[in-house]
Design a protein around this motif. Structure first.
Motif, mmCIF file in Angstrom:
data_model
loop_
_atom_site.group_PDB
_atom_site.id
_atom_site.type_symbol
_atom_site.label_atom_id
_atom_site.label_comp_id
_atom_site.label_asym_id
_atom_site.label_seq_id
_atom_site.Cartn_x
_atom_site.Cartn_y
_atom_site.Cartn_z
ATOM 1 N N GLY A 108 -50.015 11.992 45.579
ATOM 2 C CA GLY A 108 -48.950 12.610 44.828
ATOM 3 C C GLY A 108 -47.621 13.523 44.420
ATOM 4 N N GLU A 109 -47.218 13.229 46.270
ATOM 5 C CA GLU A 109 -46.231 13.678 45.816
ATOM 6 C C GLU A 109 -45.318 13.035 45.666
ATOM 7 N N PRO A 110 -44.149 13.805 44.892
ATOM 8 C CA PRO A 110 -42.883 13.075 44.177
ATOM 9 C C PRO A 110 -41.608 12.405 44.902
ATOM 10 N N GLN A 111 -41.323 12.902 46.456
ATOM 11 C CA GLN A 111 -40.445 12.450 47.193
ATOM 12 C C GLN A 111 -40.426 11.239 47.530
ATOM 13 N N ILE A 112 -41.567 10.572 47.807
ATOM 14 C CA ILE A 112 -41.995 8.889 47.567
ATOM 15 C C ILE A 112 -40.955 8.518 47.164
ATOM 16 N N LEU A 113 -41.123 8.710 45.129
ATOM 17 C CA LEU A 113 -40.600 7.757 44.656
ATOM 18 C C LEU A 113 -38.988 7.742 44.549
ATOM 19 N N GLY A 114 -38.389 8.740 44.797
ATOM 20 C CA GLY A 114 -36.842 9.355 44.990
ATOM 21 C C GLY A 114 -36.270 8.188 45.711
ATOM 22 N N GLN A 115 -36.988 8.137 46.890
ATOM 23 C CA GLN A 115 -36.859 7.300 48.785
ATOM 24 C C GLN A 115 -36.978 5.889 47.963
ATOM 25 N N MET A 116 -38.129 5.101 47.126
ATOM 26 C CA MET A 116 -37.891 4.170 47.133
ATOM 27 C C MET A 116 -36.931 3.645 46.389
ATOM 28 N N LYS A 117 -36.340 4.121 45.349
ATOM 29 C CA LYS A 117 -35.372 4.071 43.872
ATOM 30 C C LYS A 117 -34.330 4.179 45.957
ATOM 31 N N ASP A 118 -33.789 4.872 45.938
ATOM 32 C CA ASP A 118 -32.954 4.623 47.404
ATOM 33 C C ASP A 118 -32.956 3.194 47.912
ATOM 34 N N ALA A 119 -33.978 3.060 48.300
ATOM 35 C CA ALA A 119 -34.430 1.683 49.257
ATOM 36 C C ALA A 119 -34.275 0.190 48.034
#
Length: 416
Positions: A108-119
């Protein structure tokens, strides 16, 4: 066909993950290299401390695996046992689960969403994000938002930063009595600084390649900033060291830490290395007075919060399953695009031809109402000629099938 291939904290140890990681400064070069030298139509690369994944539209993932091996100069046999490969619909489900935080070390951590958007942003800037992957990621972001707003997946989350504080409290009775050195100034270090500094440490120092950025973060917590090349001079002064940079090679070696321990007269040092590849040499962890933890070591701590979120995980999986079906339907509809385009092109050619014919009749002085009547009749006949001829020529089951299709296509009602 959409494929996803890669490795993560579930499938591969840190020693393997760090060998195939892509630094942010190398990402666009890698994307361009893959699409230039291989029959890959679309591609995006997601590379974090816990995963390296390649999302692509290609005929087969084999060429991508070969490319990954060649690009990082690692024998294919060394990474093959740790790689997973998903095609449709598993690739779609995987993207949705990753964006929603269900595949993270911290559920459930939200950080991965930002990392995916960066990708995605890197792929867009490189020109490797085509229609299918663009739609996949936009749907992934939409699904992540739906999961986060309709379930309790983010409730009581145990973050990597909180886990670091928890481990430090096992070594030191009070973090408030310790001096902390943060190496790097990215998002992960910002999160760690927020958690550690909430304990009011005695001293805070930020070491960063760009001194201005380090100083900006340090000022938030009343700390000071130093350059990375000054680490050797300051390391001994700190009791807790938290590092997360994008350096391709370790920035803290065994010799540097041995000198610091000697200067500290063997007082213990707690070190957290959240970088992939690692910032701190693995051998440092073998020193008697050093407690070194990596991202994988923190897994046991973050697992403690998993049980309380299991109900939310089940709800999230149900949402994702439905959205995978929706996306599959969209992909299947893409197969009709060439037919629809050809149909429209054919109709447009007929329209232009009849317009030219009508304009000539008007130029000759024909009555406009008769020209319009003539135009509409000729267009109707031309539009219906091919389907009518096909229906008349069909027999048996083929005729029944075509009749049914015609009724659906033109919204007809038999017998009326």
């Amino acid at each position: 066909m959409i494929f996803t291939l890669g490795l993560n904290h579930h499938s591969a140890p840190l020693a393997i993950r760090e060998r195939v990681a892509f630094g942010a400064d190398k990402l666009q070069h890698a994307l361009a290299d893959l699409t230039h030298n291989q029959p890959v139509k679309e591609v995006a690369i997601l590379s974090t401390c816990n995963r390296t994944e390649i999302y692509c539209a290609a005929e087969t993932p084999d060429v991508v695996i070969d490319w990954l091996s060649h690009y990082h100069q690692i024998p294919r046999d060394d990474i093959a046992p740790y790689l997973y490969t998903h095609d449709q619909p598993a690739a779609i489900r995987h993207a949705f689960r990753v964006a929603s935080g269900l595949d993270s070390m911290v559920i459930g951590e939200p950080q991965i969403l930002g990392q995916m958007k960066d990708a995605v942003r890197a792929a867009e800037e490189t020109g490797t994000l085509g229609t299918q992957l663009h739609k996949l990621f936009q749907r992934s972001f939409s699904v992540a938002k739906e999961v986060r707003t309709t379930t309790a997946i983010g409730a009581n989350i145990v973050s990597m930063a909180a886990a670091g504080v928890h481990l430090a409290e096992r070594i030191f009775e009070r973090i408030a009595d310790q001096r902390i050195l943060f190496i790097g100034a990215g998002e992960m270090i910002e999160l760690c600084a927020a958690h550690f500094c909430a304990q009011k440490p005695k001293q805070v120092t930020i070491a960063n390649r760009t001194i201005e950025r380090g100083r900006a973060l340090a000022e938030q917590y009343g700390g000071t900033a130093i350059r990375l090349d000054e680490l050797g001079e300051h390391l001994a002064q700190h009791d807790i060291v938290v590092s997360c940079t994008a350096s391709p090679l370790p920035i803290i070696g065994l010799g540097m830490v041995e000198r610091a321990i000697k200067a500290r007269r063997h007082r213990p040092v707690f070190m957290v290395d959240l970088a992939v590849p690692r910032d701190i040499e693995e051998e440092v962890g073998k020193l008697d007075d050093v407690f070194l933890y990596t991202v994988d070591d923190l897994a046991q701590v973050v697992e403690s919060g998993l049980e309380s979120r299991q109900a939310a995980v089940i709800e999230a999986e149900d949402i994702i399953a439905q959205r995978v079906q929706d996306f599959q339907s969209w992909l299947q509809s893409r197969h009709t695009v060439p037919v629809i385009r050809a149909l429209r092109d054919s109709a447009e050619r007929m329209r232009r031809h009849e317009m030219e014919h009508a304009m000539k009749l008007l130029a000759k002085g024909e009555a406009p109402d008769k020209v319009l009547e003539h135009l509409s009749q000729r267009l109707t006949n031309k539009f219906l000629h091919a389907p009518t001829q096909t229906l008349n020529a069909a027999e048996g089951s083929e005729r029944a099938s075509l009749q049914h299709a015609a009724e659906r296509l033109f919204h007809l009602h038999s017998g009326e």
